[in-house]
Design an enzyme around this catalytic site. Sequence first.
Site, PDB file in Angstrom:
ATOM      1  N   HIS A   7      -6.184   0.430  -7.659  1.00 53.84           N
ATOM      2  CA  HIS A   7      -5.206   0.744  -6.646  1.00 53.84           C
ATOM      3  C   HIS A   7      -5.138  -0.407  -5.783  1.00 53.84           C
ATOM      4  CE1 HIS A   7      -8.806   2.038  -4.086  1.00 53.84           C
ATOM      5  NE2 HIS A   7      -8.359   1.361  -3.271  1.00 53.84           N
ATOM      6  N   HIS A  75       3.018  -8.743  -1.164  1.00 55.83           N
ATOM      7  CA  HIS A  75       3.909  -7.854  -1.292  1.00 55.83           C
ATOM      8  C   HIS A  75       3.468  -6.981  -2.621  1.00 55.83           C
ATOM      9  CE1 HIS A  75       5.544 -10.743  -4.105  1.00 55.83           C
ATOM     10  NE2 HIS A  75       6.060  -9.985  -4.994  1.00 55.83           N
ATOM     11  N   GLU A 117       9.012  -5.651  -3.878  1.00 50.67           N
ATOM     12  CA  GLU A 117       9.861  -6.255  -4.632  1.00 50.67           C
ATOM     13  C   GLU A 117      10.442  -5.338  -5.723  1.00 50.67           C
ATOM     14  OE1 GLU A 117       9.949 -10.093  -7.967  1.00 50.67           O
ATOM     15  OE2 GLU A 117       7.967  -9.578  -6.586  1.00 50.67           O
TER      16      GLU A 117
END
Length: 122
Positions: A7, A75, A117
Amino acid sequence: MRFTFYHNNINVLDLEKSVEFYQKALGLTITKEVEAEDNSFKLVFLGDQTTPHLLELTWLRDMDRPYNLGDNEFHLAMRVDDMDAALALHKEMDCVCFENPDMGIYFINDPDGYWVEICPEA
């Protein structure tokens, strides 16, 4: 020895608002929740129902200001099977923060300013 992704974690100021954003913008669903006995923090894990990789949202009770994301260009990246429909949804949500048509990608930002993104399926 072999490592695999499990994760990614991001800290959020308003957990309910962030969960709602990730559910609506990316179709993620809650897979697990963990709350401290003293209510000092809560973790919510979100998944895409396709891969085992999870997004962990961490809410800290005592955080009283927006997180300083600094100059870090960290990101997340997600693939989508219908870029046009995704872009239309994200424009409707007013969360598109950067488009790069030459590369065929764009970015959205979540309620805390983290960028995600959006990429077409390969």
